[in-house]
Design an enzyme around this catalytic site. Sequence first.
Site, PDB file in Angstrom:
ATOM      1  N   CYS A   1     -81.307  41.144  73.085  1.00  0.00           N
ATOM      2  CA  CYS A   1     -79.920  41.325  72.657  1.00  0.00           C
ATOM      3  C   CYS A   1     -79.335  40.119  71.930  1.00  0.00           C
ATOM      4  CB  CYS A   1     -79.041  41.681  73.852  1.00  0.00           C
ATOM      5  SG  CYS A   1     -79.535  43.212  74.621  1.00  0.00           S
TER       6      CYS A   1
ATOM      7  N   HIS B   1     -71.868  38.520  75.743  1.00  0.00           N
ATOM      8  CA  HIS B   1     -72.726  39.709  75.717  1.00  0.00           C
ATOM      9  C   HIS B   1     -72.247  40.643  76.828  1.00  0.00           C
ATOM     10  CE1 HIS B   1     -75.958  42.435  75.348  1.00  0.00           C
ATOM     11  NE2 HIS B   1     -76.428  42.169  76.548  1.00  0.00           N
TER      12      HIS B   1
ATOM     13  N   GLU C   1     -83.446  45.279  68.370  1.00  0.00           N
ATOM     14  CA  GLU C   1     -84.647  45.709  69.072  1.00  0.00           C
ATOM     15  C   GLU C   1     -84.914  47.183  68.794  1.00  0.00           C
ATOM     16  OE1 GLU C   1     -82.836  44.360  73.020  1.00  0.00           O
ATOM     17  OE2 GLU C   1     -83.941  46.132  73.611  1.00  0.00           O
TER      18      GLU C   1
END
Lengths: 356, 135
Positions: free
Chosen positions: A122, A245, A90
């Site tokens: 993400c 994550h 991003e």
Amino acid sequence: MEDKPQSLVLKPKLPVGIIGYGAYIPRYRLPNTEVSRIWVGGARPGPVKEKSVPGLDEDVVTMSIEAARNALARAGICADELRAVWVGSESHPYSVKPTSTLVAEAIGAVPHIQAGDWEFACKAGTEAMVAAIAMIGAGMGRYALAIGMDTAQGRPGDDLEYTAAAGGAAYILGPAAEALAEIEGSYSFVTDTPDFWRRADERYPSHAQRFTGDPAYFEHVTSAAKTLMSGLGSQPADYRYCVFHQPNAKFPQRAAQLLGFTNEQNKTGLLSPEIGNTYAGAAIVGLSAILDEAKPGDRILVTSYGSGAGSDAFSLRVTDKITGRQEKATRTREYIARRTEIDYGTYIRYRRLFAE
Amino acid sequence: MEVPRYWRNRNQRYALVGEVCPHCEVKIFPPRDVCPACGQDAKTKFSFSGRGEVYSYTTISDAPAGYEENAPYTVALVKLEEGPVVTAQLTDLGQEPVSIGMPVEMVTRRIRQDGGKEGILVYGYKFRPVMAVAR
């Protein structure tokens, strides 16, 4: 659609695995105490110890090039054998002009390739990995490179400034017979959940505070991991390692707990306390730290999360081809150990955050 | 803006791609198609390893136009393992002091932007202290 877990697991026609992998983490570290000192007089400890910060001459292009070179060194293939170079991020340096063409040119992979930049907050990097698995699994090419890399943005003074970090990893997917880790299957869980976003042309992202937890991160991460394990008939105890994550230190530890994993399984890939949240790089730079230490036969469960929202879960089995490849490039921990602490002023300069 | 020039030089700038002389095997950088050692045609591509050592260096405080943002920075003559000497910025020094003979390795970095915020980003080689890896 029938939703028995077995039928939901993504499995390519031809068996696919990871042939090479490579991490990159920049040298500079901003301690949380510095952010806290500037904005709340040191009153807040912050969610991680410190975060990695890119140097003035670094961006997603340069960081992806280094990770890709590391992956090629471990794969032991020539860059011109790749049929795809995909970069998920991003923080692509250009709004229009691909990061992937620059990376492909620098590593010598042009011109017989697919190239493209992926976006899904993400999880842009793991989305590219699923596509690479599909491409190799369909027999369209022998090798494909998927990268997840970010130089994440956090508004000065915002909660995200404590964790928004820089780093990521590159993965070369290829035939399972040559792989250091086979892909046993993957599964993705996606809904429209607005927990975190950045509008076009805005410099900093916005987030929905507490909404980023249960309905967003935990719902997607645990659903993806549970469905994949159920579809494969595996249990948390079957895995030597898990990695999730990691937007902070707490979330991935709670996700591991909710799913029935132990701290022991989760600790090797848990890098956020030391480098912060590397966004599209976070789950897969954790995976590279695991692969640096893994042994033949180890199974690994990887689950990414991207705001907006979705999770990609992968089940991997390490093969005996891992032996001898780990030391062929700089290890994840060596990048973490290469550490120069900076103060908030230097951070503002390196991230070009001066008001104009 | 000099987009065509950046484009022509992209291989040598991104990845230290030079030439090797097919007659006397001297490695050539930057590529010039004629061997500086034997004077014959030399158009065979050669990818340099990127490893070398600092031959000499200096610190730039008063940077030329386009490079002000990075000042002060260190520029070095780097003697490549394969022979040629190249001029390049050193990067990622942290607190490490620079010294003559210091082993360095090539990394591809953002060199500058040409044409301000609307212009092109220029990438190219720099060198940093070698990271400990047995290859």
